[in-house]
Scaffold this motif. Structure first.
Motif, PDB file in Angstrom:
ATOM      1  N   LEU A   1     -45.305 101.834 -68.173  1.00  0.00           N
ATOM      2  CA  LEU A   1     -46.192 101.583 -69.303  1.00  0.00           C
ATOM      3  C   LEU A   1     -46.768 102.909 -69.789  1.00  0.00           C
ATOM      4  O   LEU A   1     -47.202 103.745 -68.992  1.00  0.00           O
ATOM      5  N   SER A   2     -46.793 103.118 -71.085  1.00  0.00           N
ATOM      6  CA  SER A   2     -47.215 104.404 -71.631  1.00  0.00           C
ATOM      7  C   SER A   2     -48.666 104.715 -71.283  1.00  0.00           C
ATOM      8  O   SER A   2     -49.497 103.802 -71.103  1.00  0.00           O
ATOM      9  N   ALA A   3     -48.974 106.002 -71.239  1.00  0.00           N
ATOM     10  CA  ALA A   3     -50.353 106.430 -70.982  1.00  0.00           C
ATOM     11  C   ALA A   3     -51.275 105.950 -72.092  1.00  0.00           C
ATOM     12  O   ALA A   3     -52.446 105.606 -71.837  1.00  0.00           O
ATOM     13  N   GLU A   4     -50.774 105.904 -73.322  1.00  0.00           N
ATOM     14  CA  GLU A   4     -51.589 105.456 -74.458  1.00  0.00           C
ATOM     15  C   GLU A   4     -51.996 103.998 -74.282  1.00  0.00           C
ATOM     16  O   GLU A   4     -53.169 103.626 -74.466  1.00  0.00           O
ATOM     17  N   LYS A   5     -51.046 103.147 -73.918  1.00  0.00           N
ATOM     18  CA  LYS A   5     -51.361 101.741 -73.713  1.00  0.00           C
ATOM     19  C   LYS A   5     -52.282 101.542 -72.519  1.00  0.00           C
ATOM     20  O   LYS A   5     -53.233 100.759 -72.571  1.00  0.00           O
ATOM     21  N   THR A   6     -52.011 102.254 -71.448  1.00  0.00           N
ATOM     22  CA  THR A   6     -52.854 102.141 -70.260  1.00  0.00           C
ATOM     23  C   THR A   6     -54.296 102.498 -70.592  1.00  0.00           C
ATOM     24  O   THR A   6     -55.230 101.785 -70.206  1.00  0.00           O
ATOM     25  N   ALA A   7     -54.496 103.589 -71.302  1.00  0.00           N
ATOM     26  CA  ALA A   7     -55.851 104.015 -71.674  1.00  0.00           C
ATOM     27  C   ALA A   7     -56.509 103.002 -72.602  1.00  0.00           C
ATOM     28  O   ALA A   7     -57.701 102.712 -72.470  1.00  0.00           O
ATOM     29  N   ARG A   8     -55.737 102.441 -73.524  1.00  0.00           N
ATOM     30  CA  ARG A   8     -56.287 101.474 -74.473  1.00  0.00           C
ATOM     31  C   ARG A   8     -56.720 100.193 -73.762  1.00  0.00           C
ATOM     32  O   ARG A   8     -57.795  99.650 -74.042  1.00  0.00           O
ATOM     33  N   TYR A   9     -55.907  99.719 -72.837  1.00  0.00           N
ATOM     34  CA  TYR A   9     -56.268  98.515 -72.090  1.00  0.00           C
ATOM     35  C   TYR A   9     -57.465  98.788 -71.172  1.00  0.00           C
ATOM     36  O   TYR A   9     -58.362  97.945 -71.034  1.00  0.00           O
ATOM     37  N   PHE A  10     -57.475  99.959 -70.569  1.00  0.00           N
ATOM     38  CA  PHE A  10     -58.581 100.317 -69.672  1.00  0.00           C
ATOM     39  C   PHE A  10     -59.917 100.301 -70.414  1.00  0.00           C
ATOM     40  O   PHE A  10     -60.928  99.822 -69.889  1.00  0.00           O
ATOM     41  N   GLN A  11     -59.920 100.789 -71.646  1.00  0.00           N
ATOM     42  CA  GLN A  11     -61.151 100.843 -72.431  1.00  0.00           C
ATOM     43  C   GLN A  11     -61.713  99.449 -72.729  1.00  0.00           C
ATOM     44  O   GLN A  11     -62.914  99.303 -72.998  1.00  0.00           O
ATOM     45  N   GLN A  12     -60.875  98.438 -72.668  1.00  0.00           N
ATOM     46  CA  GLN A  12     -61.324  97.084 -72.979  1.00  0.00           C
ATOM     47  C   GLN A  12     -61.733  96.286 -71.745  1.00  0.00           C
ATOM     48  O   GLN A  12     -62.247  95.169 -71.873  1.00  0.00           O
ATOM     49  N   MET A  13     -61.517  96.847 -70.566  1.00  0.00           N
ATOM     50  CA  MET A  13     -61.852  96.131 -69.342  1.00  0.00           C
ATOM     51  C   MET A  13     -63.361  96.072 -69.147  1.00  0.00           C
ATOM     52  O   MET A  13     -64.060  97.069 -69.286  1.00  0.00           O
ATOM     53  N   GLY A  14     -63.855  94.877 -68.830  1.00  0.00           N
ATOM     54  CA  GLY A  14     -65.284  94.672 -68.642  1.00  0.00           C
ATOM     55  C   GLY A  14     -65.676  94.628 -67.175  1.00  0.00           C
ATOM     56  O   GLY A  14     -64.872  94.916 -66.284  1.00  0.00           O
ATOM     57  N   ARG A  15     -66.915  94.249 -66.931  1.00  0.00           N
ATOM     58  CA  ARG A  15     -67.432  94.155 -65.577  1.00  0.00           C
ATOM     59  C   ARG A  15     -67.130  92.772 -65.004  1.00  0.00           C
ATOM     60  O   ARG A  15     -66.684  91.870 -65.713  1.00  0.00           O
ATOM     61  N   GLU A  16     -67.408  92.610 -63.700  1.00  0.00           N
ATOM     62  CA  GLU A  16     -67.082  91.356 -63.032  1.00  0.00           C
ATOM     63  C   GLU A  16     -68.218  90.862 -62.151  1.00  0.00           C
ATOM     64  O   GLU A  16     -69.114  91.618 -61.778  1.00  0.00           O
ATOM     65  N   SER A  17     -68.136  89.592 -61.808  1.00  0.00           N
ATOM     66  CA  SER A  17     -69.112  88.949 -60.926  1.00  0.00           C
ATOM     67  C   SER A  17     -68.672  89.082 -59.471  1.00  0.00           C
ATOM     68  O   SER A  17     -67.622  88.546 -59.088  1.00  0.00           O
ATOM     69  N   PHE A  18     -69.481  89.750 -58.677  1.00  0.00           N
ATOM     70  CA  PHE A  18     -69.165  89.859 -57.254  1.00  0.00           C
ATOM     71  C   PHE A  18     -69.367  88.512 -56.561  1.00  0.00           C
ATOM     72  O   PHE A  18     -68.651  88.183 -55.613  1.00  0.00           O
ATOM     73  N   VAL A  19     -70.306  87.725 -57.052  1.00  0.00           N
ATOM     74  CA  VAL A  19     -70.562  86.403 -56.464  1.00  0.00           C
ATOM     75  C   VAL A  19     -69.349  85.491 -56.660  1.00  0.00           C
ATOM     76  O   VAL A  19     -68.954  84.753 -55.745  1.00  0.00           O
ATOM     77  N   ALA A  20     -68.757  85.521 -57.852  1.00  0.00           N
ATOM     78  CA  ALA A  20     -67.561  84.711 -58.096  1.00  0.00           C
ATOM     79  C   ALA A  20     -66.415  85.165 -57.193  1.00  0.00           C
ATOM     80  O   ALA A  20     -65.627  84.338 -56.705  1.00  0.00           O
ATOM     81  N   PHE A  21     -66.332  86.489 -56.962  1.00  0.00           N
ATOM     82  CA  PHE A  21     -65.324  86.990 -56.024  1.00  0.00           C
ATOM     83  C   PHE A  21     -65.560  86.420 -54.628  1.00  0.00           C
ATOM     84  O   PHE A  21     -64.615  85.995 -53.948  1.00  0.00           O
ATOM     85  N   LEU A  22     -66.807  86.381 -54.177  1.00  0.00           N
ATOM     86  CA  LEU A  22     -67.117  85.803 -52.867  1.00  0.00           C
ATOM     87  C   LEU A  22     -66.701  84.333 -52.813  1.00  0.00           C
ATOM     88  O   LEU A  22     -66.213  83.860 -51.778  1.00  0.00           O
ATOM     89  N   ASP A  23     -66.877  83.622 -53.922  1.00  0.00           N
ATOM     90  CA  ASP A  23     -66.445  82.222 -53.973  1.00  0.00           C
ATOM     91  C   ASP A  23     -64.950  82.094 -53.699  1.00  0.00           C
ATOM     92  O   ASP A  23     -64.501  81.137 -53.055  1.00  0.00           O
ATOM     93  N   THR A  24     -64.164  83.056 -54.194  1.00  0.00           N
ATOM     94  CA  THR A  24     -62.712  82.967 -54.014  1.00  0.00           C
ATOM     95  C   THR A  24     -62.296  83.202 -52.568  1.00  0.00           C
ATOM     96  O   THR A  24     -61.195  82.823 -52.170  1.00  0.00           O
ATOM     97  N   LEU A  25     -63.183  83.812 -51.766  1.00  0.00           N
ATOM     98  CA  LEU A  25     -62.872  84.006 -50.347  1.00  0.00           C
ATOM     99  C   LEU A  25     -62.927  82.690 -49.585  1.00  0.00           C
ATOM    100  O   LEU A  25     -62.269  82.533 -48.550  1.00  0.00           O
ATOM    101  N   PHE A  26     -63.706  81.757 -50.100  1.00  0.00           N
ATOM    102  CA  PHE A  26     -63.949  80.509 -49.375  1.00  0.00           C
ATOM    103  C   PHE A  26     -63.523  79.276 -50.176  1.00  0.00           C
ATOM    104  O   PHE A  26     -63.964  78.174 -49.893  1.00  0.00           O
ATOM    105  N   VAL A  27     -62.669  79.484 -51.157  1.00  0.00           N
ATOM    106  CA  VAL A  27     -62.247  78.371 -52.006  1.00  0.00           C
ATOM    107  C   VAL A  27     -61.422  77.368 -51.204  1.00  0.00           C
ATOM    108  O   VAL A  27     -60.677  77.731 -50.288  1.00  0.00           O
ATOM    109  N   GLN A  28     -61.599  76.090 -51.533  1.00  0.00           N
ATOM    110  CA  GLN A  28     -60.834  75.026 -50.889  1.00  0.00           C
ATOM    111  C   GLN A  28     -60.225  74.139 -51.969  1.00  0.00           C
ATOM    112  O   GLN A  28     -60.949  73.549 -52.774  1.00  0.00           O
ATOM    113  N   LEU A  29     -58.909  74.071 -51.965  1.00  0.00           N
ATOM    114  CA  LEU A  29     -58.192  73.256 -52.937  1.00  0.00           C
ATOM    115  C   LEU A  29     -57.306  72.256 -52.211  1.00  0.00           C
ATOM    116  O   LEU A  29     -56.744  72.554 -51.159  1.00  0.00           O
TER     117      LEU A  29
END
Length: 263
Positions: A165-193
């Motif tokens: 993937l080109s450096a231009e595209k990588t940089a463009r996608y990176f600029q659009q990445m937002g923050r995340e919920s650490f609590v939601a990540f913890l939920d995925t450690l203990f998810v039951q389906l």
């Protein structure tokens, strides 16, 4: 909760069932706009994409750190109810986990898990990361901050993209990445389906070089639901943005054509 839901209408509507796209970590509707939305629309589907709360232009940014996995499932439910009829759901990565949880309680015409989080959650991914890069994953753990995993264009490429993937595209996608919920990540450690609860026809697609969820994990998830995952060679995690995205999109369209014809 006001959600950012983007719609791309089919120029020539050939399918009555719409598609709803659900993004994964650090993403939003932007991840679908460049390729998948216009491609599916050109195939005759009305296409929608939702930014989950705290992402994109949706509300909830100020409460993102404490957002739970079930909150994201509520967002998907709200988005589904806003559509003219029940959609086909396509979920990527953590969005695939949200879709799996949603389908525990709701049945839809069809669903696609794209580079999805495993049915068993994120424990194996976290342990593998801790083994391969202990300094990085310990930093994430002790700072309660997932942003360290994608804190630079180089790290974003490692996590999401192939070297092709080109450096231009990588940089463009990176600029659009937002923050995340650490609590939601913890939920995925203990998810039951319970895979027995899922009654929706399901397609599972994985990438050979996925940083987060290995082909073996994709096959484990598919097997639990009574199917087999299709793995795309030489492809990384962000399958909707990778070179070769059209092969993935066309595989979905071909499968949908078969499934929708059975309804």
């Amino acid at each position: 909760m006001k959600l950012d839901i983007v719609h791309q209408a089919a120029p020539e509507k050939r399918h009555p069932t719409p598609i709803l796209l659900v993004h994964g970590l650090w993403a939003g509707v932007w991840a679908w706009k460049e390729h998948f939305m216009p491609h599916f629309a050109s195939a005759g589907y009305d296409v929608y994409a939702v930014s989950l709360r705290g992402h994109g232009n949706s509300e909830g940014t100020e409460k993102l750190f404490t957002t739970r996995l079930n909150d994201y499932m509520k967002d998907v439910h709200e988005a589904v109810l806003s559509l003219p009829q029940k959609p086909i759901l396509i979920g990527h990565s953590n969005g695939g986990m949200v879709v799996q949880k949603y389908l525990q309680e709701h049945t839809l015409p069809a669903a696609v898990l794209l580079g999805t989080m495993s049915i068993s959650g994120s424990w194996m991914t976290f342990l593998r990361g801790l083994k391969n890069d202990p300094a990085l994953f310990l930093k994430v753990t002790f700072t309660f901050n997932l942003q360290h995993l994608v804190g630079s264009p180089e790290r974003a490429r490692t996590a999401f993209f192939s070297n092709t993937l080109s450096a231009e595209k990588t940089a463009r996608y990176f600029q659009q990445m937002g923050r995340e919920s650490f609590v939601a990540f913890l939920d995925t450690l203990f998810v039951q389906l319970d895979p027995r609860k899922l009654k929706t026809p399901l397609l599972v697609l994985g990438a050979e070089r996925d940083f987060f969820f290995t082909p073996a994990q994709q096959q484990q998830t598919a097997k639990a639901y009574g199917t087999t995952a299709h793995i795309f060679p030489n492809m990384a995690h962000a399958m909707m943005l990778e070179e070769g995205w059209q092969e993935v999109a066309d595989h979905i369209l071909n499968w949908l054509g078969l499934e929708i014809s059975r309804l």
